[in-house]
Design a protein around this motif. Structure first.
Motif, PDB file in Angstrom:
ATOM      1  N   LEU A  42       3.810   0.170  11.738  1.00 30.55           N
ATOM      2  CA  LEU A  42       4.572   1.173  11.583  1.00 30.55           C
ATOM      3  C   LEU A  42       5.754   0.712  10.673  1.00 30.55           C
ATOM      4  O   LEU A  42       6.180   1.215   9.671  1.00 30.55           O
ATOM      5  CB  LEU A  42       5.151   1.853  12.830  1.00 30.55           C
ATOM      6  CG  LEU A  42       4.288   2.684  13.525  1.00 30.55           C
ATOM      7  CD1 LEU A  42       4.780   2.752  15.013  1.00 30.55           C
ATOM      8  CD2 LEU A  42       3.955   4.097  12.890  1.00 30.55           C
ATOM      9  N   GLU A  43       6.298  -0.761  10.821  1.00 33.58           N
ATOM     10  CA  GLU A  43       7.191  -1.010  10.388  1.00 33.58           C
ATOM     11  C   GLU A  43       7.004  -1.287   8.626  1.00 33.58           C
ATOM     12  O   GLU A  43       7.819  -1.225   7.769  1.00 33.58           O
ATOM     13  CB  GLU A  43       7.698  -2.563  10.582  1.00 33.58           C
ATOM     14  CG  GLU A  43       8.816  -3.264  10.227  1.00 33.58           C
ATOM     15  CD  GLU A  43       9.425  -4.320  10.702  1.00 33.58           C
ATOM     16  OE1 GLU A  43      10.359  -5.232  10.325  1.00 33.58           O
ATOM     17  OE2 GLU A  43       8.853  -4.688  11.802  1.00 33.58           O
ATOM     18  N   VAL A  56      -0.934   5.901  12.903  1.00 33.33           N
ATOM     19  CA  VAL A  56       0.333   6.303  12.103  1.00 33.33           C
ATOM     20  C   VAL A  56      -0.452   7.090  11.075  1.00 33.33           C
ATOM     21  O   VAL A  56      -1.755   6.847  10.669  1.00 33.33           O
ATOM     22  CB  VAL A  56       1.054   5.178  11.569  1.00 33.33           C
ATOM     23  CG1 VAL A  56      -0.162   4.271  10.682  1.00 33.33           C
ATOM     24  CG2 VAL A  56       2.046   5.392  10.434  1.00 33.33           C
ATOM     25  N   VAL A  95      -0.001   8.284   7.236  1.00 31.08           N
ATOM     26  CA  VAL A  95       0.748   7.780   5.803  1.00 31.08           C
ATOM     27  C   VAL A  95       0.384   8.866   4.929  1.00 31.08           C
ATOM     28  O   VAL A  95      -0.885   9.190   4.822  1.00 31.08           O
ATOM     29  CB  VAL A  95       0.334   6.410   5.575  1.00 31.08           C
ATOM     30  CG1 VAL A  95      -0.958   6.122   5.134  1.00 31.08           C
ATOM     31  CG2 VAL A  95       1.005   6.015   4.232  1.00 31.08           C
ATOM     32  N   TRP A 145       0.735   9.662   0.853  1.00 27.63           N
ATOM     33  CA  TRP A 145       1.363   9.102  -0.600  1.00 27.63           C
ATOM     34  C   TRP A 145       0.599   9.841  -1.626  1.00 27.63           C
ATOM     35  O   TRP A 145      -0.020  10.513  -1.702  1.00 27.63           O
ATOM     36  CB  TRP A 145       0.713   7.668  -0.607  1.00 27.63           C
ATOM     37  CG  TRP A 145      -0.334   7.283  -0.889  1.00 27.63           C
ATOM     38  CD1 TRP A 145      -1.023   7.079  -2.146  1.00 27.63           C
ATOM     39  CD2 TRP A 145      -1.595   7.044  -0.054  1.00 27.63           C
ATOM     40  NE1 TRP A 145      -2.395   6.834  -2.168  1.00 27.63           N
ATOM     41  CE2 TRP A 145      -2.726   6.898  -0.912  1.00 27.63           C
ATOM     42  CE3 TRP A 145      -1.746   7.119   1.525  1.00 27.63           C
ATOM     43  CZ2 TRP A 145      -3.907   6.410  -0.095  1.00 27.63           C
ATOM     44  CZ3 TRP A 145      -3.085   7.187   1.831  1.00 27.63           C
ATOM     45  CH2 TRP A 145      -4.153   6.850   1.069  1.00 27.63           C
ATOM     46  N   LEU A 199       4.878   0.391   6.897  1.00 26.57           N
ATOM     47  CA  LEU A 199       4.465   1.515   6.021  1.00 26.57           C
ATOM     48  C   LEU A 199       5.786   2.467   6.121  1.00 26.57           C
ATOM     49  O   LEU A 199       5.783   3.298   5.293  1.00 26.57           O
ATOM     50  CB  LEU A 199       3.439   2.360   6.585  1.00 26.57           C
ATOM     51  CG  LEU A 199       1.970   1.380   6.675  1.00 26.57           C
ATOM     52  CD1 LEU A 199       1.192   2.704   7.277  1.00 26.57           C
ATOM     53  CD2 LEU A 199       1.634   1.396   5.217  1.00 26.57           C
ATOM     54  N   CYS A 200       6.775   2.200   6.977  1.00 23.85           N
ATOM     55  CA  CYS A 200       7.626   2.988   7.177  1.00 23.85           C
ATOM     56  C   CYS A 200       9.314   2.778   6.612  1.00 23.85           C
ATOM     57  O   CYS A 200      10.033   3.380   6.338  1.00 23.85           O
ATOM     58  CB  CYS A 200       7.981   3.541   8.597  1.00 23.85           C
ATOM     59  SG  CYS A 200       6.433   4.280   9.377  1.00 23.85           S
ATOM     60  N   ASP A 201       9.487   1.265   6.559  1.00 24.40           N
ATOM     61  CA  ASP A 201      10.684   0.749   6.310  1.00 24.40           C
ATOM     62  C   ASP A 201      10.789   0.917   4.911  1.00 24.40           C
ATOM     63  O   ASP A 201      10.274   1.320   4.035  1.00 24.40           O
ATOM     64  CB  ASP A 201      10.826  -0.614   6.850  1.00 24.40           C
ATOM     65  CG  ASP A 201      10.136  -1.662   6.061  1.00 24.40           C
ATOM     66  OD1 ASP A 201       9.365  -1.527   4.947  1.00 24.40           O
ATOM     67  OD2 ASP A 201       9.978  -2.957   6.573  1.00 24.40           O
ATOM     68  N   ALA A 255       5.727   9.577   3.126  1.00 24.75           N
ATOM     69  CA  ALA A 255       6.303   9.743   4.294  1.00 24.75           C
ATOM     70  C   ALA A 255       5.134   8.890   5.396  1.00 24.75           C
ATOM     71  O   ALA A 255       3.879   8.713   4.747  1.00 24.75           O
ATOM     72  CB  ALA A 255       6.102  11.238   4.760  1.00 24.75           C
ATOM     73  N   CYS A 256       5.826   8.406   6.333  1.00 28.13           N
ATOM     74  CA  CYS A 256       5.083   7.616   7.460  1.00 28.13           C
ATOM     75  C   CYS A 256       5.512   8.276   8.904  1.00 28.13           C
ATOM     76  O   CYS A 256       6.566   8.428   9.057  1.00 28.13           O
ATOM     77  CB  CYS A 256       5.646   6.036   7.226  1.00 28.13           C
ATOM     78  SG  CYS A 256       5.088   5.239   8.574  1.00 28.13           S
ATOM     79  N   LEU A 257       4.336   8.793   9.448  1.00 22.61           N
ATOM     80  CA  LEU A 257       4.729   9.634  10.745  1.00 22.61           C
ATOM     81  C   LEU A 257       3.894   9.120  11.777  1.00 22.61           C
ATOM     82  O   LEU A 257       2.496   8.942  11.827  1.00 22.61           O
ATOM     83  CB  LEU A 257       4.057  11.017  10.321  1.00 22.61           C
ATOM     84  CG  LEU A 257       4.763  11.624   9.014  1.00 22.61           C
ATOM     85  CD1 LEU A 257       3.790  12.746   8.473  1.00 22.61           C
ATOM     86  CD2 LEU A 257       6.265  12.065   9.227  1.00 22.61           C
ATOM     87  N   ARG A 290       8.331  -0.533   1.918  1.00 22.69           N
ATOM     88  CA  ARG A 290       7.056   0.119   1.799  1.00 22.69           C
ATOM     89  C   ARG A 290       6.856   0.304   0.447  1.00 22.69           C
ATOM     90  O   ARG A 290       7.511   0.598  -0.404  1.00 22.69           O
ATOM     91  CB  ARG A 290       6.885   1.386   2.702  1.00 22.69           C
ATOM     92  CG  ARG A 290       7.600   2.618   1.941  1.00 22.69           C
ATOM     93  CD  ARG A 290       7.979   3.515   2.794  1.00 22.69           C
ATOM     94  NE  ARG A 290       8.461   4.729   2.487  1.00 22.69           N
ATOM     95  CZ  ARG A 290       8.864   5.819   3.236  1.00 22.69           C
ATOM     96  NH1 ARG A 290       8.364   5.892   4.362  1.00 22.69           N
ATOM     97  NH2 ARG A 290       9.502   6.739   2.602  1.00 22.69           N
TER      98      ARG A 290
END
Length: 202
Positions: A113-114, A135, A137, A139, A116-118, A127-129, A121
């Motif tokens: 998560l970190e 998770v 993703v 793109w 893909l979401c920070d 968006a990363c959900l 990335r």
């Protein structure tokens, strides 16, 4: 956020020339992303708007993530504001790829998560959900290949010797399927008009 459409912003979709039985026209592809399983009245309302312009929407819902996606094919000149976004719904001005990833090892999920979401990335990620056990993703394949995004995912999972289960959530238009195939096979000459399955669909 790149690729995200607000009803208050005047945007233009990404359009591709395609051959039809009657004439050559420009067709654009949009993507609708919904946080939830879209109810039938709302889906029917969107279909009606799209059909009124001679377009079509292809839907896919995922029980494992609790999300709904639509690939929307519309003619040149379509005003995306007619698809006024409801709460929990995002309209992207282009065809995107939405992929759910479920690590086999639960300890691998927080670092994934970190990654893909920070802020570090890949720039193609829109968006990363988080979803149950994994998770989602989203793109833009025009801004970054599937190999780049899945490469980040696999690097993180290897740290925990974890495999993964993946689920493609978004319906993909012919051009995106051809792009993914060309990248995966390292054959850039592959195009939508050279893939038999896509020609049969048309």
């Amino acid at each position: 956020m790149r690729g995200k459409v607000s009803p208050s912003i005047d945007i233009h979709a990404e359009f591709f020339p395609i051959d039809t039985t009657n004439a050559r026209c420009n067709v654009g592809y949009l993507t609708i992303s919904v946080g939830g399983i879209l109810d039938e009245p709302r889906r029917a309302a969107i279909d009606a708007v799209v059909r009124s312009h001679g377009g079509r929407a292809t839907w896919r819902s995922s029980a494992s993530t609790g999300r709904t996606y639509a690939s929307v094919e519309v003619p040149d000149g379509f005003d995306v504001r007619e698809l006024a976004a409801a709460p929990g719904q995002t309209v992207y001005e282009t065809a995107i790829i939405a992929l759910a990833v479920f690590p086999d090892t639960s300890e691998a999920l927080p670092p994934l998560l970190e990654a893909l979401c920070d802020s570090g990335r890949p720039k193609a990620i829109l968006a990363c959900l988080p979803c149950p056990g994994g998770v989602v993703v989203e793109w833009d394949p025009a801004a970054g290949s599937a190999e780049v995004v899945t490469g980040v995912i696999d690097v993180e999972l290897r740290r925990f010797h974890s495999g993964r289960r993946s689920e493609l959530l978004s319906p993909l238009p012919p051009q995106v399927r051809a792009m993914v195939a060309a990248g995966g096979l390292q054959t850039p000459e592959i195009a939508a008009d050279r893939i038999l399955e896509l020609l049969i669909e048309r």
